[in-house]
Design a protein around this motif. Structure first.
Motif, PDB file in Angstrom:
ATOM      1  N   PRO A  22      51.470  33.506  27.866  1.00 40.35           N
ATOM      2  CA  PRO A  22      51.217  34.878  27.446  1.00 40.35           C
ATOM      3  C   PRO A  22      52.175  35.288  26.332  1.00 40.35           C
ATOM      4  N   SER A  23      51.798  36.305  25.620  1.00 43.57           N
ATOM      5  CA  SER A  23      52.622  36.733  24.490  1.00 43.57           C
ATOM      6  C   SER A  23      53.980  37.230  24.983  1.00 43.57           C
ATOM      7  N   CYS A  24      54.970  37.086  24.140  1.00 42.60           N
ATOM      8  CA  CYS A  24      56.328  37.512  24.503  1.00 42.60           C
ATOM      9  C   CYS A  24      56.387  39.006  24.771  1.00 42.60           C
ATOM     10  N   SER A  25      55.642  39.797  23.992  1.00 42.47           N
ATOM     11  CA  SER A  25      55.658  41.244  24.217  1.00 42.47           C
ATOM     12  C   SER A  25      55.115  41.594  25.597  1.00 42.47           C
ATOM     13  N   SER A  26      54.138  40.846  26.077  1.00 43.58           N
ATOM     14  CA  SER A  26      53.602  41.098  27.421  1.00 43.58           C
ATOM     15  C   SER A  26      54.638  40.794  28.491  1.00 43.58           C
ATOM     16  N   LEU A  27      55.403  39.733  28.281  1.00 46.28           N
ATOM     17  CA  LEU A  27      56.452  39.397  29.246  1.00 46.28           C
ATOM     18  C   LEU A  27      57.565  40.441  29.243  1.00 46.28           C
ATOM     19  N   ILE A  28      57.929  40.915  28.061  1.00 50.29           N
ATOM     20  CA  ILE A  28      58.944  41.973  27.963  1.00 50.29           C
ATOM     21  C   ILE A  28      58.431  43.245  28.630  1.00 50.29           C
ATOM     22  N   HIS A  29      57.160  43.573  28.368  1.00 51.14           N
ATOM     23  CA  HIS A  29      56.526  44.742  28.974  1.00 51.14           C
ATOM     24  C   HIS A  29      56.607  44.660  30.500  1.00 51.14           C
ATOM     25  N   LYS A  30      56.290  43.505  31.030  1.00 48.42           N
ATOM     26  CA  LYS A  30      56.316  43.314  32.490  1.00 48.42           C
ATOM     27  C   LYS A  30      57.739  43.443  33.031  1.00 48.42           C
ATOM     28  N   ASN A  31      58.701  42.794  32.378  1.00 50.21           N
ATOM     29  CA  ASN A  31      60.081  42.812  32.867  1.00 50.21           C
ATOM     30  C   ASN A  31      60.721  44.194  32.778  1.00 50.21           C
ATOM     31  N   LEU A  32      60.332  44.976  31.780  1.00 50.95           N
ATOM     32  CA  LEU A  32      60.854  46.334  31.653  1.00 50.95           C
ATOM     33  C   LEU A  32      60.083  47.338  32.512  1.00 50.95           C
TER      34      LEU A  32
END
Length: 63
Positions: A22-32
């Motif tokens: 998955p895109s990095c922004s999606s992973l950041i979105h999930k973690n935040l």
């Protein structure tokens, strides 16, 4: 300090992203734990492209 619910967009810019899917922004979105309405997208840029990205994104969101 910025509150999570004030973030409308998360834009990740990198020439060497850690993941393509998955895109990095999606992973950041999930973690935040950002709101589901927060727009997320990735852009692959070279060194000068980061400045171009900032200009383009500011134009896209403020005009």
């Amino acid at each position: 300090m910025i509150k999570k619910d004030e973030i409308d967009a998360l834009i990740f810019a990198s020439f060497t992203p850690d993941f393509l899917a998955p895109s990095c922004s999606s992973l950041i979105h999930k973690n935040l734990k950002l709101d589901n309405r927060t727009l997320c997208f990735d852009i692959n840029v070279f060194c000068w492209g980061f400045l171009l990205k900032l200009f383009r994104d500011s134009y896209m969101f403020f005009f």
